[in-house]
Design a protein around this motif. Structure first.
Motif, short mmCIF file in Angstrom:
data_model
loop_
_atom_site.label_atom_id
_atom_site.label_comp_id
_atom_site.label_asym_id
_atom_site.label_seq_id
_atom_site.Cartn_x
_atom_site.Cartn_y
_atom_site.Cartn_z
N ILE A 38 21.61 -22.54 11.86
CA ILE A 38 21.59 -21.61 10.87
C ILE A 38 21.96 -22.29 9.62
O ILE A 38 22.91 -23.03 9.65
CB ILE A 38 22.88 -20.63 11.29
N ALA A 39 21.02 -22.02 8.61
CA ALA A 39 21.17 -22.86 7.51
C ALA A 39 22.11 -22.03 6.36
O ALA A 39 22.89 -22.43 5.87
CB ALA A 39 19.69 -23.23 6.68
N ASP A 40 21.60 -20.93 5.83
CA ASP A 40 21.94 -20.08 5.06
C ASP A 40 21.55 -18.66 4.94
O ASP A 40 20.56 -18.30 5.49
CB ASP A 40 21.85 -20.56 3.39
N ARG A 41 22.15 -17.82 4.03
CA ARG A 41 21.95 -16.42 4.04
C ARG A 41 20.83 -16.12 2.76
O ARG A 41 21.09 -16.64 1.63
CB ARG A 41 22.84 -15.47 3.96
N SER A 42 19.58 -15.34 3.18
CA SER A 42 18.86 -14.87 1.97
C SER A 42 18.94 -13.37 1.72
O SER A 42 19.53 -12.69 2.58
CB SER A 42 17.51 -15.40 2.19
N ASP A 43 17.99 -12.93 0.91
CA ASP A 43 17.93 -11.53 0.52
C ASP A 43 17.50 -10.71 2.18
O ASP A 43 17.92 -9.73 2.24
CB ASP A 43 17.02 -11.05 -0.39
N LEU A 44 16.71 -11.58 2.73
CA LEU A 44 16.11 -10.63 4.04
C LEU A 44 16.81 -10.98 5.15
O LEU A 44 16.66 -10.44 6.19
CB LEU A 44 14.70 -11.16 4.16
N GLY A 45 17.70 -12.14 5.07
CA GLY A 45 18.32 -12.36 6.60
C GLY A 45 18.78 -13.69 6.38
O GLY A 45 19.37 -14.25 5.53
N TYR A 46 18.66 -14.54 7.50
CA TYR A 46 19.20 -16.00 7.76
C TYR A 46 18.12 -16.95 7.61
O TYR A 46 17.12 -16.92 8.59
CB TYR A 46 20.13 -15.98 8.67
N HIS A 49 27.90 -27.45 4.27
CA HIS A 49 26.49 -27.07 4.10
C HIS A 49 25.52 -27.60 4.92
O HIS A 49 25.93 -28.83 5.23
CB HIS A 49 26.05 -27.39 2.51
N VAL A 50 24.31 -27.14 5.15
CA VAL A 50 23.35 -27.82 5.92
C VAL A 50 22.73 -28.47 4.76
O VAL A 50 22.28 -28.14 3.87
CB VAL A 50 22.58 -26.37 6.35
N VAL A 51 22.69 -29.64 5.27
CA VAL A 51 21.98 -30.84 4.40
C VAL A 51 20.74 -31.48 5.31
O VAL A 51 20.89 -31.55 6.48
CB VAL A 51 22.75 -31.93 3.75
N TYR A 52 19.95 -32.27 4.47
CA TYR A 52 18.96 -33.34 5.12
C TYR A 52 19.50 -34.73 4.88
O TYR A 52 19.67 -34.97 3.62
CB TYR A 52 17.60 -33.02 4.70
N VAL A 53 19.44 -35.73 6.01
CA VAL A 53 19.95 -36.78 5.48
C VAL A 53 18.70 -37.60 5.49
O VAL A 53 17.69 -37.66 6.40
CB VAL A 53 20.80 -37.50 6.67
N PHE A 54 18.61 -38.62 4.36
CA PHE A 54 17.35 -39.59 4.18
C PHE A 54 17.94 -40.91 3.69
O PHE A 54 19.13 -41.14 3.07
CB PHE A 54 16.17 -38.91 3.47
N LEU A 55 16.83 -41.82 3.23
CA LEU A 55 17.19 -43.13 2.92
C LEU A 55 16.85 -43.28 1.24
O LEU A 55 15.67 -42.53 1.13
CB LEU A 55 16.36 -44.31 3.21
N ASP A 56 17.67 -43.48 0.53
CA ASP A 56 17.22 -43.60 -1.00
C ASP A 56 16.30 -44.99 -0.96
O ASP A 56 17.03 -46.04 -0.79
CB ASP A 56 18.45 -43.62 -1.79
N THR A 57 15.14 -44.78 -1.22
CA THR A 57 14.48 -46.36 -1.12
C THR A 57 14.63 -47.09 -2.18
O THR A 57 14.35 -48.37 -2.13
CB THR A 57 12.93 -45.76 -1.16
N SER A 58 15.29 -46.75 -3.18
CA SER A 58 15.83 -47.77 -4.42
C SER A 58 16.82 -48.67 -3.95
O SER A 58 16.91 -49.80 -4.42
CB SER A 58 16.31 -47.22 -5.57
N ASN A 59 17.93 -48.31 -3.02
CA ASN A 59 18.71 -49.30 -2.62
C ASN A 59 18.91 -49.24 -1.06
O ASN A 59 19.91 -49.75 -0.62
CB ASN A 59 20.40 -49.04 -3.14
N ASN A 60 18.30 -48.43 -0.13
CA ASN A 60 18.41 -48.41 1.26
C ASN A 60 19.54 -47.86 1.73
O ASN A 60 19.99 -48.03 2.86
CB ASN A 60 18.04 -49.65 1.99
N ARG A 61 20.16 -46.99 0.85
CA ARG A 61 21.48 -46.18 1.24
C ARG A 61 21.25 -44.81 1.75
O ARG A 61 20.46 -44.16 1.17
CB ARG A 61 22.58 -46.35 0.21
N MET A 62 21.82 -44.51 2.56
CA MET A 62 21.64 -42.97 3.20
C MET A 62 22.34 -41.76 1.93
O MET A 62 23.47 -42.23 1.35
CB MET A 62 22.45 -42.84 4.33
N ILE A 63 21.61 -40.83 1.87
CA ILE A 63 22.04 -40.08 0.73
C ILE A 63 21.60 -38.67 1.56
O ILE A 63 20.95 -38.54 2.68
CB ILE A 63 21.54 -40.10 -0.51
N ALA A 64 21.99 -37.53 1.00
CA ALA A 64 21.80 -36.23 1.67
C ALA A 64 21.32 -35.12 0.54
O ALA A 64 21.49 -35.51 -0.62
CB ALA A 64 22.79 -35.62 2.37
N SER A 65 20.62 -34.10 0.92
CA SER A 65 20.07 -33.01 0.24
C SER A 65 20.23 -31.71 0.67
O SER A 65 19.91 -31.56 1.88
CB SER A 65 18.56 -33.21 -0.36
#
Length: 281
Positions: free
Chosen positions: A152-160, A112-128
């Motif tokens: 390219i992230a994902d497909r939708s009804d209209l395209g990508y 999957h395409v995900v975004y990487v960011f910091l969990d501010t509660s414990n300063n650990r990297m997580i993704a979404s």
């Protein structure tokens, strides 16, 4: 302060049983001996990537992760559970995607395409994978016609859907595509239109008259090399046109229309020819 989830230039201050202790003058991180470059000594500076382990201790590595904090990236799930999924980050430590951050359930082997960011509660990297929560939608520093990098992230009804320059999100319409696209591909693209509500339409082909001029020259050269005739015209199939010239049918018609107006070619339904001035012969 050491930037977690980023590259840092740090100084080695001492050795321990587990590895070298590095500092930026404020925080400290441990570089395990298995990660220490050859001929490195106390007092040297090293460039390392830093993350927090389960005990919230800062760990340094000389390995290059597949993504840093603030990046969109295409990653693969290596384990899954009810609480979430772990994705391969290219390090000894995988990155966690909590169930609440999954656009759709993730399973081992999926990518999957995900975004990487910091969990501010414990300063650990997580993704979404809920990408819309992390793209810029208001202050769009782009103009129509701009060349951009697309993930390219994902497909939708209209395209990508595609991530633009690691910052925005836009759409490539299915009816304007002649290539097969896959999530995770990185493509060069162009901004076709920025709508009032901030939505961005994209194209895999350059926009504007300058592009038409470039293709006019290329098509003329192709005609000359083909003996003055090419079996493509006004009513040729879009796929056939794209296979030959990597142009949409609309762009192709603009090019040959310009050449026709310049009296350089003649056009029929399924053929174009170099123009021959019989009166001049």
């Amino acid at each position: 302060m050491i930037a977690i989830g980023q590259y840092n230039d740090l100084r080695i201050i001492t050795k321990t049983d587990l590895g070298l202790v590095l500092t930026d003058g404020e925080d400290e991180a441990l570089l395990p001996y298995t990660e220490v470059p050859k001929n490195t000594e106390v007092g040297d500076n090293v460039s390392v990537f830093v993350y927090a382990n389960k005990e919230s201790r800062l760990i340094a590595t000389t390995k290059r992760p597949l993504a840093c904090v603030g990046d969109f990236a295409y990653l693969t799930v290596v384990d899954d559970s009810e609480d979430g999924a772990f994705m391969d980050l290219g390090l000894d430590k995988d990155i966690f995607v909590p169930a609440r951050e999954q656009k759709r359930p993730m399973f081992k082997g999926d990518s999957h395409v995900v975004y990487v960011f910091l969990d501010t509660s414990n300063n650990r990297m997580i993704a979404s994978s809920k990408l819309l929560n992390f793209v810029e939608e208001h202050e769009i520093d782009l103009e129509e016609g701009d060349e951009v990098s697309l993930l390219i992230a994902d497909r939708s009804d209209l395209g990508y859907n595609a991530i633009i320059d690691n910052k925005y999100i836009g759409l490539l319409y299915t009816n304007e595509l002649f290539d097969i696209l896959n999530p995770g591909e990185v493509r060069k693209g162009w901004v076709k239109k920025i709508r009032v509500e901030g939505k961005i339409d994209l194209s895999l082909q350059p926009m504007g008259y300058g592009h038409i001029l470039d293709n006019k020259d290329a098509l003329l050269e192709e005609l000359k090399e083909s003996g003055g005739v090419i079996a493509l015209g006004d009513k040729s199939a879009p796929d056939d046109i794209y296979d030959r010239f990597k142009l949409s049918k609309n762009a192709f018609k603009k090019v040959i229309g310009g050449l026709y107006k310049d009296r350089l070619i003649t056009i029929s339904d399924h053929e174009i020819r170099l123009f021959v001035d019989k009166e001049a012969e």
